[in-house]
Design a protein around this motif. Structure first.
Motif, mmCIF file in Angstrom:
data_model
loop_
_atom_site.group_PDB
_atom_site.id
_atom_site.type_symbol
_atom_site.label_atom_id
_atom_site.label_comp_id
_atom_site.label_asym_id
_atom_site.label_seq_id
_atom_site.Cartn_x
_atom_site.Cartn_y
_atom_site.Cartn_z
ATOM 1 N N ALA A 1 -85.473 30.170 -98.061
ATOM 2 C CA ALA A 1 -85.535 31.634 -98.015
ATOM 3 C C ALA A 1 -84.463 32.254 -98.911
ATOM 4 O O ALA A 1 -84.695 33.280 -99.567
ATOM 5 N N ARG A 2 -83.294 31.632 -98.967
ATOM 6 C CA ARG A 2 -82.210 32.173 -99.795
ATOM 7 C C ARG A 2 -82.518 32.080 -101.279
ATOM 8 O O ARG A 2 -82.036 32.900 -102.069
ATOM 9 N N LYS A 3 -83.317 31.097 -101.655
ATOM 10 C CA LYS A 3 -83.678 30.954 -103.068
ATOM 11 C C LYS A 3 -84.498 32.139 -103.570
ATOM 12 O O LYS A 3 -84.537 32.421 -104.768
ATOM 13 N N VAL A 4 -85.170 32.835 -102.657
ATOM 14 C CA VAL A 4 -86.000 33.974 -103.068
ATOM 15 C C VAL A 4 -85.465 35.282 -102.477
ATOM 16 O O VAL A 4 -86.188 36.272 -102.370
ATOM 17 N N SER A 5 -84.184 35.266 -102.067
ATOM 18 C CA SER A 5 -83.528 36.470 -101.564
ATOM 19 C C SER A 5 -82.501 36.941 -102.582
ATOM 20 O O SER A 5 -82.059 36.178 -103.447
ATOM 21 N N LYS A 6 -82.086 38.189 -102.479
ATOM 22 C CA LYS A 6 -81.023 38.664 -103.361
ATOM 23 C C LYS A 6 -79.706 37.996 -102.968
ATOM 24 O O LYS A 6 -79.564 37.520 -101.827
ATOM 25 N N PRO A 7 -78.736 37.928 -103.851
ATOM 26 C CA PRO A 7 -77.480 37.219 -103.580
ATOM 27 C C PRO A 7 -76.824 37.680 -102.282
ATOM 28 O O PRO A 7 -76.709 38.878 -102.009
ATOM 29 N N GLY A 8 -76.408 36.688 -101.478
ATOM 30 C CA GLY A 8 -75.738 36.988 -100.218
ATOM 31 C C GLY A 8 -76.671 37.217 -99.052
ATOM 32 O O GLY A 8 -76.229 37.417 -97.922
#
Length: 473
Positions: free
Chosen positions: A74-81
């Motif tokens: 999920a973090r790979k396709v989320s904005k930083p942080g």
């Protein structure tokens, strides 16, 4: 006794009251109000009582597991942080393989306590196996009434698998075709056998899930030192969300956002003979979620204890292809193979995680077992046989009953918000068909039921030209 369809329907309320041992009339007032909290309290089980009963009968204390690899995805396709930590409460590890064991545990305990010889439940889902399992523990006879086949005698593999599970626990399974005969046959069996109605929607069925809300909060605090920011509940008849939310309210001091999630089956009619086998989910979908939220008392008891609109903060939908994709991801990335319906909330959580920061926490409050016909590959094979087009693309293209679209990239998994304001107004509209006069208690009831305020409710009810009495008292 006249056992025609019309005659049985005419005495349905008396049959239901006799079969659960609850005098629902006690909680009614002149118009639309009923005392929900008094009904729950009168059943006599505290949260501590529920947890002890469940501990004695092989239910609860399931592990809370962090899905580290899915969270990383999920973090790979989320904005930083951004990209919250995703946890699952692994309810598949209850004896019957789902959170429904919690509901069945208190229902069967109560049936035994009251001296009933057996229990009956009308369900095509995991609840049948749960009731059969708990009935076996208590030495009770068990009948499960299933809506199983279309008019050609073709049954969904998931439902047939659940019948197998019920029979394995010693239950008798009565399988019917789609249509109004299910409720008719259910009522007849209650009347003829004198068995307890182990309905999903009695107070006992809701109390059984309060322990789940309490456990997941305690588990999260113990493991992370923090309360969850969001709890995502798969929503069908509303009892799952209601019980979980009530358990959280009894345990947590923090405000925790309660999210309901359903599979989008817009356009399919659940009681339609043709549509019946065109869907790949028998529960956790909008065909139950929306009607039961707008009119919770459409259930198999006079007053449902599942009241999701009282507790829900957001209601989102995900498409069938997104849920199947996440089901596969859970197996491949986390080594946890679970049934698709329980992963409805996990698909939503994957999308919602992108809204939250990396140190925030989402808890998916249940999983379900999978095997044979419940497996997502069996359901997809059945869909192909029924002419459903299955392919990778943008899930927005999916048309329930015609296609199942897997996301060609994970950033296309997007939970869609439903407008709770529209749902609240529809709920009030339904209530207005019951009386043309409303008292102050009725207005207060509608405020609680819709989780709004007095001005909101008054503005809505005045559209229906009802008489308002005693409002200034």
């Amino acid at each position: 006794m006249n056992n025609s369809y019309e005659a049985v329907m005419a005495r349905k309320n008396q049959i239901m009251k006799t079969s659960v041992g609850i005098n629902y009339d006690k909680y009614e007032t002149n118009y639309i109000n009923f005392d929900f909290e008094e009904m729950m309290k009168d059943c006599g089980y505290s949260l501590e009582d529920v947890r002890k009963i469940q501990n004695d009968y092989g239910v609860g204390n399931t592990p809370l597991k962090e899905c580290k690899n899915i969270s990383a995805l999920a973090r790979k396709v989320s904005k930083p942080g951004y990209g919250a930590r995703i946890f699952i409460k692994d309810e598949a590890l209850n004896d019957s393989g789902s959170f429904k064991a919690r509901r069945a545990s208190i229902a069967c305990y109560q049936a035994k306590k009251l001296g009933f010889k057996g229990v009956i439940a009308a369900t095509s889902g995991n609840y049948g196996a749960a009731v059969a399992s708990q009935a076996a523990k208590h030495g009770l006879k068990c009948i499960i009434v299933q809506e199983c086949y279309d008019s050609n005698g073709i049954g969904q593999p998931e439902i047939i698998e659940k019948a197998r599970a019920c029979e394995a626990y010693g239950a008798e399974v009565v399988q019917l075709s789609v249509g109004p005969e299910l409720f008719y046959k259910f009522l007849l069996l209650l009347e003829e056998t004198g068995y307890f109605n182990a309905s999903l929607y009695t107070p006992y069925g809701i109390m059984g899930i309060e322990s789940l809300g309490a456990e997941l909060y305690e588990d999260c605090k113990n493991q992370t030192g923090k309360a969850p920011d969001m709890v995502v509940c798969t929503n069908a008849g509303g009892g799952n969300l209601t019980g979980t939310a009530r358990g959280l309210l009894k345990t947590a001091k923090e405000k925790i956002q309660i999210i309901g999630s359903s599979v989008n089956l817009k356009g399919l009619h659940m009681a339609n003979d043709i549509d019946f086998n065109k869907k790949s989910f028998t529960t956790g979908h909008t065909g139950f979620g929306l009607p039961f939220m707008i009119n919770p008392d459409r259930s198999d008891v006079p007053r449902s204890a599942g009241r999701p609109l009282r507790y829900i903060d957001r209601y989102v939908t995900v498409n069938q292809g997104e849920v199947f994709f996440i089901t596969e991801a859970l197996s491949i990335l986390e080594g946890i193979e679970r049934g698709p319906a329980g992963n409805t909330s996990l698909a939503a959580a994957f999308s919602l995680a992108r809204e939250l920061k990396e140190d925030q926490i989402i808890v998916v409050q249940e999983t379900e077992y999978t095997s044979a016909g419940k497996h997502h590959q069996a359901q997809l094979a059945f869909a192909r046989k029924n002419g459903i087009d299955i392919y990778f693309g943008d899930p927005k293209e999916e048309i329930p009953g015609k296609s199942i679209v897997f996301p060609k990239s994970v950033d296309l998994i997007n939970a869609k918000d439903l407008d709770l304001d529209i749902i609240r107004k529809k709920y009030i509209q339904n209530q207005m068909t019951k009386s043309k006069v409303l008292s102050k208690k009725d207005i207060d009831f509608l405020v609680i039921e819709t989780n709004t305020n007095k001005d909101y409710v008054l503005n809505e009810v005045k559209k229906y030209r009802v008489e308002l009495e005693d409002l200034d008292e």
